[in-house]
Design a protein around this motif. Structure first.
Motif, PDB file in Angstrom:
ATOM      1  N   ARG A   1       0.921  -1.130   0.032  1.00  0.00           N
ATOM      2  CA  ARG A   1      -0.064  -0.011   0.000  1.00  0.00           C
ATOM      3  C   ARG A   1       0.899   1.384   0.097  1.00  0.00           C
ATOM      4  N   ALA A   2       1.923   1.275   0.793  1.00  0.00           N
ATOM      5  CA  ALA A   2       2.846   2.383   0.892  1.00  0.00           C
ATOM      6  C   ALA A   2       3.531   2.623  -0.515  1.00  0.00           C
ATOM      7  N   CYS A   3       3.854   1.615  -1.215  1.00  0.00           N
ATOM      8  CA  CYS A   3       4.438   1.673  -2.385  1.00  0.00           C
ATOM      9  C   CYS A   3       3.434   2.210  -3.631  1.00  0.00           C
ATOM     10  N   THR A   4       2.292   1.709  -3.496  1.00  0.00           N
ATOM     11  CA  THR A   4       1.346   2.171  -4.537  1.00  0.00           C
ATOM     12  C   THR A   4       0.777   3.593  -4.342  1.00  0.00           C
ATOM     13  N   GLU A   5       0.802   3.935  -3.058  1.00  0.00           N
ATOM     14  CA  GLU A   5       0.423   5.315  -2.692  1.00  0.00           C
ATOM     15  C   GLU A   5       1.318   6.291  -3.128  1.00  0.00           C
ATOM     16  N   ARG A   6       2.665   5.730  -3.437  1.00  0.00           N
ATOM     17  CA  ARG A   6       3.604   6.536  -3.889  1.00  0.00           C
ATOM     18  C   ARG A   6       3.657   6.455  -5.555  1.00  0.00           C
ATOM     19  N   GLY A   7       2.862   5.727  -6.119  1.00  0.00           N
ATOM     20  CA  GLY A   7       2.707   5.630  -7.542  1.00  0.00           C
ATOM     21  C   GLY A   7       3.771   4.439  -8.008  1.00  0.00           C
ATOM     22  N   TRP A   8       4.418   3.609  -7.041  1.00  0.00           N
ATOM     23  CA  TRP A   8       5.491   2.745  -7.380  1.00  0.00           C
ATOM     24  C   TRP A   8       4.726   1.372  -7.781  1.00  0.00           C
ATOM     25  N   VAL A   9       5.405   0.579  -8.459  1.00  0.00           N
ATOM     26  CA  VAL A   9       4.725  -0.517  -8.772  1.00  0.00           C
ATOM     27  C   VAL A   9       5.184  -1.530  -7.983  1.00  0.00           C
ATOM     28  N   ALA A  10       4.252  -2.237  -7.268  1.00  0.00           N
ATOM     29  CA  ALA A  10       4.614  -3.508  -5.883  1.00  0.00           C
ATOM     30  C   ALA A  10       4.247  -4.818  -6.255  1.00  0.00           C
ATOM     31  N   GLY A  11       4.925  -5.681  -6.322  1.00  0.00           N
ATOM     32  CA  GLY A  11       4.589  -7.115  -6.467  1.00  0.00           C
ATOM     33  C   GLY A  11       5.099  -7.928  -5.314  1.00  0.00           C
ATOM     34  N   VAL A  12       4.302  -8.998  -5.097  1.00  0.00           N
ATOM     35  CA  VAL A  12       4.509 -10.169  -4.250  1.00  0.00           C
ATOM     36  C   VAL A  12       4.700 -11.320  -4.669  1.00  0.00           C
ATOM     37  N   ILE A  13       5.708 -12.347  -4.380  1.00  0.00           N
ATOM     38  CA  ILE A  13       6.044 -13.435  -4.677  1.00  0.00           C
ATOM     39  C   ILE A  13       5.958 -14.319  -3.640  1.00  0.00           C
ATOM     40  N   LYS A  14       5.288 -15.432  -3.407  1.00  0.00           N
ATOM     41  CA  LYS A  14       5.107 -16.326  -2.260  1.00  0.00           C
ATOM     42  C   LYS A  14       5.405 -17.742  -2.735  1.00  0.00           C
ATOM     43  N   THR A  15       6.728 -18.188  -2.540  1.00  0.00           N
ATOM     44  CA  THR A  15       6.983 -19.451  -2.819  1.00  0.00           C
ATOM     45  C   THR A  15       7.858 -20.198  -1.808  1.00  0.00           C
ATOM     46  N   GLU A  16       7.691 -21.192  -1.300  1.00  0.00           N
ATOM     47  CA  GLU A  16       8.477 -22.206  -0.354  1.00  0.00           C
ATOM     48  C   GLU A  16       9.717 -22.822  -0.985  1.00  0.00           C
ATOM     49  N   LYS A  17       9.871 -22.856  -2.242  1.00  0.00           N
ATOM     50  CA  LYS A  17      11.000 -23.661  -2.769  1.00  0.00           C
ATOM     51  C   LYS A  17      11.854 -22.594  -3.768  1.00  0.00           C
ATOM     52  N   MET A  18      11.874 -21.442  -3.550  1.00  0.00           N
ATOM     53  CA  MET A  18      12.318 -20.380  -4.379  1.00  0.00           C
ATOM     54  C   MET A  18      13.809 -20.569  -4.441  1.00  0.00           C
ATOM     55  N   ARG A  19      14.696 -20.408  -5.556  1.00  0.00           N
ATOM     56  CA  ARG A  19      16.088 -20.368  -5.548  1.00  0.00           C
ATOM     57  C   ARG A  19      16.275 -19.177  -6.144  1.00  0.00           C
ATOM     58  N   THR A  20      17.602 -18.625  -5.624  1.00  0.00           N
ATOM     59  CA  THR A  20      18.012 -17.213  -6.160  1.00  0.00           C
ATOM     60  C   THR A  20      17.901 -17.083  -7.651  1.00  0.00           C
ATOM     61  N   SER A  21      18.017 -18.014  -8.451  1.00  0.00           N
ATOM     62  CA  SER A  21      17.763 -17.929  -9.802  1.00  0.00           C
ATOM     63  C   SER A  21      16.354 -17.292 -10.318  1.00  0.00           C
ATOM     64  N   ASP A  22      15.502 -17.824  -9.498  1.00  0.00           N
ATOM     65  CA  ASP A  22      14.070 -17.582  -9.479  1.00  0.00           C
ATOM     66  C   ASP A  22      13.734 -15.986  -9.321  1.00  0.00           C
ATOM     67  N   ILE A  23      14.490 -15.619  -8.412  1.00  0.00           N
ATOM     68  CA  ILE A  23      14.603 -13.981  -8.300  1.00  0.00           C
ATOM     69  C   ILE A  23      14.911 -13.279  -9.349  1.00  0.00           C
ATOM     70  N   GLN A  24      16.207 -13.603 -10.157  1.00  0.00           N
ATOM     71  CA  GLN A  24      16.598 -13.144 -11.365  1.00  0.00           C
ATOM     72  C   GLN A  24      15.613 -13.111 -12.267  1.00  0.00           C
ATOM     73  N   ALA A  25      14.850 -14.371 -12.508  1.00  0.00           N
ATOM     74  CA  ALA A  25      13.870 -14.543 -13.597  1.00  0.00           C
ATOM     75  C   ALA A  25      12.656 -13.514 -13.263  1.00  0.00           C
ATOM     76  N   VAL A  26      12.399 -13.236 -11.869  1.00  0.00           N
ATOM     77  CA  VAL A  26      11.315 -12.486 -11.677  1.00  0.00           C
ATOM     78  C   VAL A  26      11.777 -11.090 -11.884  1.00  0.00           C
ATOM     79  N   LYS A  27      13.016 -10.739 -11.625  1.00  0.00           N
ATOM     80  CA  LYS A  27      13.568  -9.425 -12.029  1.00  0.00           C
ATOM     81  C   LYS A  27      13.575  -9.024 -13.563  1.00  0.00           C
TER      82      LYS A  27
END
Length: 102
Positions: free
Chosen positions: A12-38
């Motif tokens: 909410r704080a991000c979107t109120e400032r006009g920023w894009v906010a995204g949430v990812i929830k996964t139990e088995k995320m690898r650091t390469s998954d973060i790169q893919a999301v980026k």
């Protein structure tokens, strides 16, 4: 939980400032998954828009690893401008060797 108060407040704080906010929830995320999301997010935003990453709990471990690996290999995306690590579950009482090998 993706519906917990800190996530709702942060997005909410991000979107109120006009920023894009995204949430990812996964139990088995690898650091390469973060790169893919980026990369996926990067395709949807301007190239030089600052990107801030927040990791909570096990996600904090993954974000820490992503930042460390990127810095070590000089592959950290240029627009990653900062990160917040919350509640990183490091085993209390561990010695330095145990922490560095985890």
């Amino acid at each position: 939980d993706i519906n917990c108060n800190y996530i709702r407040s942060l997005t909410r704080a991000c979107t109120e400032r006009g920023w894009v906010a995204g949430v990812i929830k996964t139990e088995k995320m690898r650091t390469s998954d973060i790169q893919a999301v980026k990369v996926t997010i990067g395709k949807r935003m301007e190239k030089d828009v600052p990107l801030f990453i927040v990791g909570y709990g096990v996600g904090a471990c993954k974000v820490t690893s992503f930042l460390g690996e990127g810095a070590r290999t000089n592959t950290l995306p240029r627009n990653v401008s900062g990160a917040v690590i919350i509640n990183n579950p490091i085993k209390s009482g561990s010695n330095d060797d145990e922490i560095s090998n985890s």
